[in-house]
Design a protein around this motif. Structure first.
Motif, PDB file in Angstrom:
ATOM      1  N   GLU A 275      29.173  66.705 107.569  1.00 36.04           N
ATOM      2  CA  GLU A 275      28.842  67.051 106.192  1.00 36.04           C
ATOM      3  C   GLU A 275      29.702  66.285 105.193  1.00 36.04           C
ATOM      4  O   GLU A 275      29.276  66.001 104.073  1.00 36.04           O
ATOM      5  CB  GLU A 275      29.018  68.561 105.992  1.00 36.04           C
ATOM      6  CG  GLU A 275      28.016  69.392 106.777  1.00 36.04           C
ATOM      7  CD  GLU A 275      28.179  70.879 106.516  1.00 36.04           C
ATOM      8  OE1 GLU A 275      29.062  71.236 105.695  1.00 36.04           O
ATOM      9  OE2 GLU A 275      27.429  71.660 107.119  1.00 36.04           O
ATOM     10  N   GLU A 276      30.941  65.949 105.584  1.00 35.56           N
ATOM     11  CA  GLU A 276      31.862  65.274 104.670  1.00 35.56           C
ATOM     12  C   GLU A 276      32.029  63.792 104.987  1.00 35.56           C
ATOM     13  O   GLU A 276      32.907  63.135 104.438  1.00 35.56           O
ATOM     14  CB  GLU A 276      33.233  65.954 104.728  1.00 35.56           C
ATOM     15  CG  GLU A 276      33.208  67.439 104.392  1.00 35.56           C
ATOM     16  CD  GLU A 276      32.744  67.701 102.975  1.00 35.56           C
ATOM     17  OE1 GLU A 276      33.014  66.842 102.111  1.00 35.56           O
ATOM     18  OE2 GLU A 276      32.116  68.754 102.736  1.00 35.56           O
TER      19      GLU A 276
ATOM     20  N   GLU B 169      38.259  63.579 110.599  1.00 29.00           N
ATOM     21  CA  GLU B 169      37.457  62.659 109.811  1.00 29.00           C
ATOM     22  C   GLU B 169      37.912  61.230 110.089  1.00 29.00           C
ATOM     23  O   GLU B 169      39.100  60.970 110.283  1.00 29.00           O
ATOM     24  CB  GLU B 169      37.595  62.960 108.326  1.00 29.00           C
ATOM     25  CG  GLU B 169      36.938  64.258 107.908  1.00 29.00           C
ATOM     26  CD  GLU B 169      36.953  64.454 106.403  1.00 29.00           C
ATOM     27  OE1 GLU B 169      37.182  63.456 105.681  1.00 29.00           O
ATOM     28  OE2 GLU B 169      36.760  65.594 105.967  1.00 29.00           O
TER      29      GLU B 169
END
Length: 388
Positions: free
Chosen positions: A129-130, A146
């Motif tokens: 999502e990020e 991430e």
């Protein structure tokens, strides 16, 4: 067109075709997919290694929907690799190792797994999502981070692609599998994907007379019965319908005269539309169907009666509504029907072989893998009986 696929990689000597077919069928037991299938090929440049590519049978160009299905299926607790390992162990190949890759070029998704009896290890990169995220999972850990992509100001699209690839390459599932297997996995899989050697049907139980004979032998062992005892010379035709070859194989192998169980009743069954108490028809009962009122319609559909089904001894519910019904076999020798009044024929749900395996498992002390198998038999039968 962007390539999306899910593949199992395995040592050819460790995983028989039957383990692949049964394992995927168990994993797909509760999934309503169009026509699941496997394409199998040797991995080019990797002697002794093969790959099995799975397809749900959805129309070509399924895109995101197909990738979503592959991700959900392979992330399930009872995933295809887990069920394939269980099936291989049942077939005498305990200790096998299976690798899996779910890959897409359309989005960043490269998810690699190693499965063995002691557990699993997973390395992946995917679009979260990020942004892009990478992870490592094992039974005792789950790390997700991430991925930072170092881009100079004013970078071109090509420079952005190159920088992204450099950042994600160490985390890719295919990179993990390449190190595990000592080959350039992604290139080998691409070569095998476009040159499959054979197609496998995804089946819980194989069809055909030989498979039925094996299933009856299994049932005889479970019930401590003697194969072929009291068997007639050959089953008769019924209203001009010849017995399918699978039923003839059943008749030869079944124990028709067990002195410890003269009633020969299978009580409280619940698989698809086969609910209640079942008893396989004897020769005189088969001949009686030449006089059975209303059986002309079933005979016109080329259905052959093999068992009588009555309401459950527990009473109440759908099982009690089974009433007087006949379980009949279609001309393919595989598909079963429940016939009421000789006219109303509905899909039974299980195939002939699946019904026999359900019976043997129902009277067994089951392992965890066998619990998964009987659950898949019931789920698949339920979907078929509802027209799925």
């Amino acid at each position: 067109m962007a390539t999306t696929f899910a593949a199992l990689i395995f040592r050819t000597a460790e995983i028989p075709d039957r383990a692949l077919s049964q394992g995927f069928a168990v994993a797909l037991g509760g999934w309503d997919v169009a026509s699941p299938r496997l394409f199998v090929a040797q991995l080019p440049g990797a002697p002794g290694l093969s790959a099995a590519f799975y397809s749900s049978g959805a129309p070509a160009g399924g895109g995101d929907d197909e990738l979503d299905h592959l991700v959900e299926l392979f992330e399930d607790e009872l995933s295809p690799p887990v069920a394939v390992l269980d099936a291989a162990a049942e077939l005498g190949h305990a200790g096998a190792t299976v690798f899996a890759l779910v890959f897409s070029e359309d989005v960043v998704h490269d998810d690699g797994w190693r499965f063995e009896a002691s557990g699993f290890v997973r390395h992946f990169v995917r679009e979260g999502e990020e942004g892009i995220e990478a992870g490592v999972e094992a039974p005792d850990r789950s790390d997700i981070v991430e991925v930072d992509v170092d881009l100079p100001e004013g970078a071109t699209a090509a420079e952005e692609r190159d920088a992204t690839e450099r950042a994600i390459r160490p985390h890719r599932g295919s990179t993990f599998l390449a190190a595990e297997l000592g080959i350039p996995v992604l290139g080998a899989l691409m070569g095998a994907l476009f040159a499959p050697e054979r197609r496998l049907e995804v089946r819980l139980i194989e069809p055909g007379p030989g498979s039925i004979a094996d299933e009856v032998a299994r049932l005889n062992r479970v019930l401590r019965r003697e194969g072929g005892r009291g068997a007639p010379a050959s089953p008769p035709p019924v209203r001009g319908v010849a017995p399918p070859a699978t039923y003839a194989a059943f008749v030869r192998a079944y124990d028709w005269a067990d002195p410890a169980d003269p009633e020969d009743l299978y009580r409280e069954l619940a698989i698809g539309a086969v609910e209640g108490t079942l008893r396989f028809l004897r020769e005189d009962e088969l001949r009686g169907h030449d006089r059975e009122p209303g059986w002309e319609a079933a005979a016109a559909r080329q259905l052959y009666p093999i068992a009588r089904l009555s309401g459950s001894a527990l009473g109440g519910g759908a099982a009690a509504l089974a009433g007087r019904a006949i379980v009949a076999l279609g001309t393919d020798g595989e598909r079963l029907w429940v016939v009421r009044g000789g006219t109303s024929a509905t899909p039974a749900g299980p195939t002939f072989g699946e019904l026999l395996r359900y019976l043997s498992l129902g009277w067994s002390r089951r392992s965890d893998a066998e619990e998964d198998l009987i659950g898949a038999l019931m789920l698949r039968a339920r979907l078929r009986s509802l027209g799925g």
